[in-house]
Design a protein around this motif. Structure first.
Motif, PDB file in Angstrom:
ATOM      1  N   TYR A  65      -2.938   3.645 -10.015  1.00 24.49           N
ATOM      2  CA  TYR A  65      -1.579   3.926 -10.506  1.00 24.49           C
ATOM      3  C   TYR A  65      -1.440   3.506 -11.971  1.00 24.49           C
ATOM      4  O   TYR A  65      -0.841   4.222 -12.796  1.00 24.49           O
ATOM      5  CB  TYR A  65      -0.554   3.181  -9.648  1.00 24.49           C
ATOM      6  N   VAL A  95      -6.219  10.575  -2.869  1.00 19.22           N
ATOM      7  CA  VAL A  95      -5.344   9.466  -2.456  1.00 19.22           C
ATOM      8  C   VAL A  95      -4.413   9.912  -1.343  1.00 19.22           C
ATOM      9  O   VAL A  95      -4.210   9.209  -0.343  1.00 19.22           O
ATOM     10  CB  VAL A  95      -4.544   8.944  -3.667  1.00 19.22           C
ATOM     11  N   PHE A 119       2.455   1.916  -3.459  1.00 22.37           N
ATOM     12  CA  PHE A 119       1.560   2.512  -4.453  1.00 22.37           C
ATOM     13  C   PHE A 119       1.326   3.999  -4.172  1.00 22.37           C
ATOM     14  O   PHE A 119       1.252   4.814  -5.102  1.00 22.37           O
ATOM     15  CB  PHE A 119       0.230   1.764  -4.480  1.00 22.37           C
ATOM     16  N   VAL A 120       1.173   4.349  -2.892  1.00 19.54           N
ATOM     17  CA  VAL A 120       0.984   5.766  -2.560  1.00 19.54           C
ATOM     18  C   VAL A 120       2.188   6.576  -3.021  1.00 19.54           C
ATOM     19  O   VAL A 120       2.054   7.651  -3.629  1.00 19.54           O
ATOM     20  CB  VAL A 120       0.759   5.940  -1.041  1.00 19.54           C
ATOM     21  N   ALA A 131      -4.489   8.474   2.343  1.00 16.89           N
ATOM     22  CA  ALA A 131      -3.276   7.827   2.839  1.00 16.89           C
ATOM     23  C   ALA A 131      -2.929   8.350   4.226  1.00 16.89           C
ATOM     24  O   ALA A 131      -2.497   7.602   5.115  1.00 16.89           O
ATOM     25  CB  ALA A 131      -2.122   8.066   1.873  1.00 16.89           C
ATOM     26  N   GLN A 173     -12.846   3.651  -9.952  1.00 17.94           N
ATOM     27  CA  GLN A 173     -11.851   3.441  -8.894  1.00 17.94           C
ATOM     28  C   GLN A 173     -12.027   4.455  -7.759  1.00 17.94           C
ATOM     29  O   GLN A 173     -11.782   4.155  -6.603  1.00 17.94           O
ATOM     30  CB  GLN A 173     -10.434   3.531  -9.479  1.00 17.94           C
ATOM     31  N   LEU A 205      -5.488   1.212  -5.185  1.00 18.84           N
ATOM     32  CA  LEU A 205      -4.407   2.150  -5.473  1.00 18.84           C
ATOM     33  C   LEU A 205      -3.555   1.648  -6.641  1.00 18.84           C
ATOM     34  O   LEU A 205      -3.059   2.434  -7.460  1.00 18.84           O
ATOM     35  CB  LEU A 205      -3.543   2.368  -4.232  1.00 18.84           C
ATOM     36  N   LEU A 209     -12.605   3.406  -3.960  1.00 22.15           N
ATOM     37  CA  LEU A 209     -11.721   3.925  -2.912  1.00 22.15           C
ATOM     38  C   LEU A 209     -12.531   4.514  -1.761  1.00 22.15           C
ATOM     39  O   LEU A 209     -12.213   4.286  -0.578  1.00 22.15           O
ATOM     40  CB  LEU A 209     -10.778   4.982  -3.494  1.00 22.15           C
ATOM     41  N   ILE A 233       2.171   6.905  -6.853  1.00 21.73           N
ATOM     42  CA  ILE A 233       1.142   7.835  -7.330  1.00 21.73           C
ATOM     43  C   ILE A 233       1.581   9.278  -7.117  1.00 21.73           C
ATOM     44  O   ILE A 233       1.384  10.136  -7.994  1.00 21.73           O
ATOM     45  CB  ILE A 233      -0.197   7.556  -6.612  1.00 21.73           C
ATOM     46  N   LEU A 291       0.830  -1.198   0.000  1.00 21.74           N
ATOM     47  CA  LEU A 291       0.000   0.000   0.000  1.00 21.74           C
ATOM     48  C   LEU A 291       0.868   1.253   0.000  1.00 21.74           C
ATOM     49  O   LEU A 291       0.634   2.193  -0.772  1.00 21.74           O
ATOM     50  CB  LEU A 291      -0.921  -0.031   1.238  1.00 21.74           C
TER      51      LEU A 291
END
Length: 1241
Positions: A197, A157, A132-133, A161, A228, A193, A232, A136, A129
């Motif tokens: 991405y 995002v 991916f943050v 996060a 998405q 995520l 989310l 992005i 996780l």
């Protein structure tokens, strides 16, 4: 309530006794050998001599947000829950949500991730996780297409996060179990995520083919982004809910664990243990069986064991107490209270508290209430031994009998007293008037004698008959016969010789016990040790026994006693003394009484003992020496008894009175002050005619009209320094001490909330101090009267004048500490009138003076007051600093009451910063150290904390108890504060009309007291109720007035609450722009004062405003922020409100499955927190979901469920008098029924 400030309360008396501080102890006035006081004892000294024989209103559903996005905009009648457009798209708006801080930066998120990953290692799904943050965020600047929409998604995002990693930083969530429960949600978020991405990455390629592909598939890409985005939102909501459950579970467990312990103050002398079962007990089987049967088979038995001394009353009571049947029935709730050392009813209450293992940290009146409350909780057997001691004291019998009546009226208490004589105390309906005990039979008496002495013959029988088979007398003779070389024949001969000598000397014939005691005192062992009897005579003067420390002090010798250890050994061998559970040497009550009456100590020895305890008493001002304080607590009853004995013996009156006053310093600070010595001293002064004649009847001097009533008592005219025409009386050297005793007595009475009696004492003290020419004493009298008068608004003016005159006198004599206390009093008067700036200045000036004088107790008191002032100004960081510093000083000085006040201040500050768990721990700690006394202000704070946590039933009980105590103390404003928050509970329960009536009456009370802060708080609460009742114009008027008043007194938190309510009102009117403005201002103020609950509620309402403007993404982002904050503080109702808004957004977006799932979660949370209004909104929204499903022709009976659910909502709205919402539901249900054929169940 975590969002409304609290009116400060003026302390009724100073932190310390003001009298007797300037006098110096001249030991030369007390001739005799001085004893060095020990500071500690490392080992017991009671071993036999070798040479001889053997211790905010939490948003009261402040959200006033309604159950539809536009239904309450009366100008938009074409929109409704029932007709929400399906498939509506978000519309772009220039409005940007006002958030608690600038948009979360990448640096902030990276720092959070780094910290979290350091704490959570080897957890793959968390690492994925975070990866991916990071990816992005790294491609933010490379996005080429749908750039505006994609950047919005990236911002979301980043914000989400932050929410996730802040939650993961919690120790409860980051534990193994916590992560396990969240694994599924974290994995789903990581998957989403990852998809985001991939979509964003595809828009970063810059080749010609890639650009053409993006143009061709632009709409498809936008659709994928929206999908998405929705996923989310759902995943983050699920994560927040599950993490909140983990946190709530952990917090529930945490509340059972104390915070980091604070070093305890020395508060009590020792706890009382249940006295052991007598090892030798014969001849009372019938009495034991009779008493046990009566106790177990009779409702509320009230029993008395009567009889002469030594007949076995105490042994019989203990045998009943330890009977296996009694133990099975009462368990550990069996109390044995010895009244032998008591000299007043306060001591009985104190010993009962100690027997219950409760620290007696307060005054007698409240202590009794708390003891009685404890006894009500379960069945108790209470034994009051030697009850005749207090009952026979002059002037005390009525109070003692009233106490006995209080105990007897409790349905849960069985009362058993032992009492010398044959008369029962009056006022109690005794279960059986048991006859006085008679001597035991010969066989039983012989068994006692033989068990102890191992001898049995005709001489032993003759001895037993000679003492009339009285158990204690038989025991004493048996111990004499047990000595090697002593025969029963020789003992009988001595007995006859002693008895004949008594008759021949013309003495009245003594009882068998007296004869036995005298025979024991003249035994060969006693004659061989000439120090044994003098030591016994000294021990008899100490009602609480001689402690190990005191014994060590006398180990070098006493007048007439060469070896104290040998004397103790001799007394133990003759069964004349014993060592109790606390390790003190004690004398049995009948023997002690006989010794005091027949064998008093020599004058030299008596003075020696008095000198020792006078030395101890003169250490009463050693507030910072915990060793000394512990010693004084342990010896309190002995010190008081010896001080009284010193007065009665005629020791120098001035020295003894100075010792009494100094010892009162200790008892006052530790909350166990007694007035016995003061009462006797005042009586002696009056008998000696050292006071001015007819002081009590001196008429008040005539005054000009403008002089207040209080000051007319002192002033003949208006000249500030010309107090009266009473002349200083140089011929009366004791006049000042007489006045000091009255002043000290008044302070103790004030702390006991006996204000009328205290005022009389202060007034008499003032007259005598004036006559004695004692300016310092007179100044403190004025100070104490000023503090007393500051309790009521109608006497604020008199209080201020008295305190100002006291300060003039203190400045005149250069008493800085006195001036500092006067400033404190003036500051409290300002604080009571919401004059926060003037109050802070006064407290700050007082703090400087206390610091200059190195006065820790004064400094602590000033810091507490500064903490109150900064709390009212919503400067919580400063207030916590003040209270923490004060707490440290109070703990160091052992100031129990000051320590509790500091803890209460910290608790209140934490409450207003929405740290509810910590606040509850602090206030419960404050209540615990004052247990069993109950401070109504502390109970009020606990009630507020419980309301903030939506524990309304518990909160109501606690605040009602606080109101009872405030009413009992005649504290009008304190009672008004309690009623104000009971109105909040009433509002939650839906009794809006009643709440409005109560708030109207409270407003009149605060206005009559000129209390601006109280008026503002009531008007704000009143406005909130009126919004719920749809009386919007009147609500607006009240809220605007409240906002103005809160601004005038400088209450930032109050202004924030008012603005929040105004935002809710604008939403009800459909004035969305005005609502946003008010809510943004409220949010800014809540951020300023760090009130998390306020921030969360403001964000919730801003999200609703965004919903009404059809800014759905903005609404979802805002409500997720609100949800994160509500989870952080454990606000279950707030979480339900957030999910309700989220469900409304889903409904508007025609995402019916998500809407239904979310609204069910909201309903569950509102049911859990008991918020009926919230449940009604949820049901109405759920009805709309069912109706939309019906419109889509989905399978099932959706139309029936929609109508039935709406009827349920109507019932709940009606129950809480939400008439506007109810009427809207009726219109909706009629529309539904007109479209379908509906058959109600």
């Amino acid at each position: 309530m975590g969002r409304i400030a609290r009116r400060p309360k003026a302390p009724p008396s100073g932190a310390v006794i003001f009298y007797g501080q300037s006098t110096s102890y001249d030991k030369s006035k007390l001739p005799g050998t001085r004893i060095k006081q020990p500071v500690s004892s490392t080992s017991s000294s009671f071993e036999d001599d070798p040479g001889s024989p053997t211790s905010s209103i939490p948003s009261l559903d402040t959200s006033a947000s309604l159950f539809s996005d536009r239904d309450f905009d009366k100008e938009s009648s074409e929109t409704s829950i029932a007709s929400s457009k399906s498939g509506s798209k978000s519309t772009k708006s220039n409005f940007k949500l006002y958030t608690p801080a600038p948009r979360t930066s990448a640096v902030t998120v990276i720092a959070l991730m780094k910290t979290t990953m350091t704490a959570i290692q080897d957890v793959p799904h968390v690492g994925v996780l975070a990866g991916f943050v990071r990816q992005i965020m790294q491609i933010t600047d490379e996005v080429r297409i749908n750039k505006e929409r994609n950047l919005e998604l990236i911002d979301k995002v980043v914000s989400y996060a932050c929410v996730v990693f802040e939650a993961l930083q919690s120790s409860q969530v980051s534990s193994g179990d916590g992560l396990g429960e969240l694994k599924e949600d974290l994995t789903r978020i990581a998957e989403i995520l990852g998809n985001i991405y991939k979509i964003l990455q595809s828009s970063t390629e810059n080749s010609f083919i890639a650009r053409m592909d993006r143009v061709i598939h632009r709409e498809d890409t936008l659709s994928r982004i929206q999908e998405q985005d929705r996923r989310l939102d759902t995943a983050i909501t699920s994560f927040q809910l599950k993490s909140s459950i983990v946190l709530r579970t952990a917090n529930t467990n945490t509340t059972m664990v104390k915070m980091e312990p604070i070093p305890p103050s020395i508060r009590t002398r020792h706890s009382k243990k249940l006295r052991a079962l007598p090892q030798i007990m014969f001849g009372r089987d019938g009495e034991i069986e009779n008493l046990v049967t009566t106790i177990l088979q009779t409702e509320r038995p009230r029993l008395a064991i009567l009889g002469p001394g030594g007949i076995g009353k105490t042994s019989l009571a203990l045998s009943v107490l330890h009977d296996t049947r009694i133990h099975s029935h009462f368990g550990d709730d069996r109390l044995f209270v010895s009244c032998e050392a008591t000299t007043c009813v306060d001591h009985i209450i104190l010993d009962m508290a100690l027997t219950l293992n409760i620290p007696p940290d307060s005054i007698s009146g409240q202590l009794l209430d708390a003891v009685l409350d404890r006894l009500r909780k379960s069945p108790f057997l209470v034994v009051l031994d030697n009850f005749e001691t207090p009952w026979e004291l002059s002037g005390v019998r009525q109070d003692v009998e009233m106490l006995l009546q209080d105990l007897s009226e409790l349905a849960t208490v069985t009362v058993l007293i032992t009492m010398r004589g044959s008369q029962h105390p009056a006022g109690v309906e005794w279960t059986h008037l048991l006859p006085p005990l008679h001597p035991i039979d010969l066989a039983s008496a012989t068994a006692i004698f033989q068990t102890i002495s191992k001898k049995a013959d005709e001489y032993a029988t003759a001895l037993i008959e000679a003492v009339d088979r009285v158990p204690l007398a038989v025991t004493l003779l048996a111990n004499l016969a047990a000595v090697d070389g002593e025969t029963t024949e020789m003992l009988l001969r001595r007995w006859r010789e002693e008895n004949v000598a008594m008759v021949e000397n013309g003495d009245d014939r003594l009882t068998s016990l007296d004869c036995s005691v005298r025979l024991s005192l003249s035994s060969p062992r006693m004659r061989r040790d000439p120090g044994a009897l003098p030591f016994l005579r000294l021990l008899a003067l100490l009602p609480d026994g001689m402690s190990d420390e005191t014994f060590n002090s006398f180990s070098d010798g006493l007048p007439g006693i060469s070896s104290v250890r040998k004397a103790l050994s001799t007394l133990r061998q003759n069964a004349l003394v014993f060592v109790d559970a606390q390790g003190s040497i004690r004398v049995l009550s009948p023997i002690r009484l006989y010794i005091c009456a027949q064998q008093p100590p020599s004058v030299e020895a008596r003075r020696f003992l008095q000198d020792y305890f006078l030395d101890l008493a003169f250490q009463g001002t050693s507030h910072d020496n915990l060793v000394v304080k512990k010693r004084l607590c342990a010896e309190a009853e002995n010190i008081e008894a010896v001080l009284v004995d010193s007065l009665e013996m005629g020791r120098p009156l001035d020295v003894v009175v100075e010792a009494i006053l100094t010892f009162c310093h200790h008892t006052y600070v530790n909350g166990v002050a007694s007035t016995g010595g003061l009462c006797l001293a005042v009586g002696m002064f009056e008998k000696l005619s050292v006071s001015a004649p007819n002081v009590r009847n001196t008429p008040a001097l005539k005054q000009p009209r403008r002089t207040p009533r209080l000051l007319r008592f002192f002033w003949k005219d208006t000249a500030p320094r010309q107090v009266t025409d009473l002349k200083p009386c140089k011929a009366n050297p004791h006049l000042k001490l007489h006045a000091d005793c009255l002043g000290c007595w008044g302070q103790i009475l004030t702390r006991r909330s006996r204000f009328a009696e205290a005022e009389v004492k202060f007034l008499l003290a003032a007259k005598l101090h004036i006559q004695a020419g004692d300016t310092a004493g007179h100044a403190y009298d004025l100070h104490n009267l000023g503090c007393l008068l500051s309790r009521k608004s109608e006497t604020f003016g008199e209080a201020q004048e008295a305190l100002q005159e006291a300060m003039k006198l203190h400045e005149q004599i250069g008493d800085k500490i006195g001036s500092a206390y006067d400033l404190m009093g003036l500051g409290q008067v300002h604080l009571q009138q919401s004059q926060l700036v003037q109050a802070s200045v006064a407290f700050t000036d007082a703090l400087k003076l206390f610091t200059e004088c190195d006065d820790d107790l004064g400094t602590a008191s000033a810091l507490n007051s500064l903490g109150q002032a900064t709390l009212c100004s919503s400067r919580f960081g400063e207030s916590e600093d003040h209270f923490s510093r004060s707490l440290e000083l109070n703990v160091k000085a052992g100031n129990v009451i000051g320590e509790a006040e500091s803890l209460a201040g910290l608790a209140y500050s934490l409450l207003l910063r929405s740290q509810f768990v910590k606040a509850q721990l602090r206030i419960e700690e404050a209540l615990a150290i004052r247990t069993p006394a109950e401070d109504p202000d502390h109970l009020h704070i606990l009630g507020r904390v419980l309301i903030a946590q939506h524990k309304f039933e518990q909160a109501e009980q606690v605040i009602c108890r606080a109101q009872v105590l405030h009413d009992k103390a005649d504290d009008e404003l304190g009672s008004a504060d309690d009623k104000q928050f009971l109105c909040h509970i009433i509002t939650y329960n839906g009794s809006l009309k009643r709440a409005a009536r109560e708030l109207m009456a409270l407003h009149d009370i605060y206005r009559g007291c000129d209390n601006m802060l109280g008026r503002a708080d009531v008007l704000a609460a009143w406005g909130m109720v009126l919004i719920r009742r749809s009386k919007l114009d009147l609500a607006s008027e009240h809220l605007e007035t409240a906002l103005k008043l809160h601004g005038e007194v400088g209450s930032v938190l109050g202004q924030a609450f008012d603005l929040h309510q105004m935002g809710c009102l604008h939403l009800r009117r459909g004035q969305v722009d005005e609502a946003i403005t008010s809510l943004q201002e409220a949010l800014a103020l809540h951020i300023e004062v760090e009130n998390v609950q306020g921030q969360a509620d403001d964000l919730n309402q801003l999200a609703e405003a965004s919903l009404r403007r059809q800014c759905y993404d903005e609404a979802l982002t805002g409500v997720c922020r609100a949800l994160a904050l509500h989870i952080q503080i454990g606000d279950v109702s707030g979480q339900g409100d957030d999910l309700y808004i989220q469900a409304c957004v889903f409904l508007e977006q025609s995402r019916l499955p998500q809407a239904e799932e979310t609204i069910h979660k909201a309903l569950k949370l509102h049911i859990q927190s008991g918020i009926i209004y919230g449940q009604a909104r949820d049901l109405a929204t759920l009805s709309s979901v069912f109706w939309q499903k019906y419109k889509r022709d989905e399978e099932g009976r959706c139309e029936v469920e929609a109508i039935e659910t709406l009827y349920r909502a109507i019932g709940l709205f009606s129950g809480v008098w939400a008439l506007g919402e109810r009427d809207l539901c009726y219109r909706m249900v009629r529309e539904m029924e007109s479209e379908v054929e509906y058959y109600p169940k």
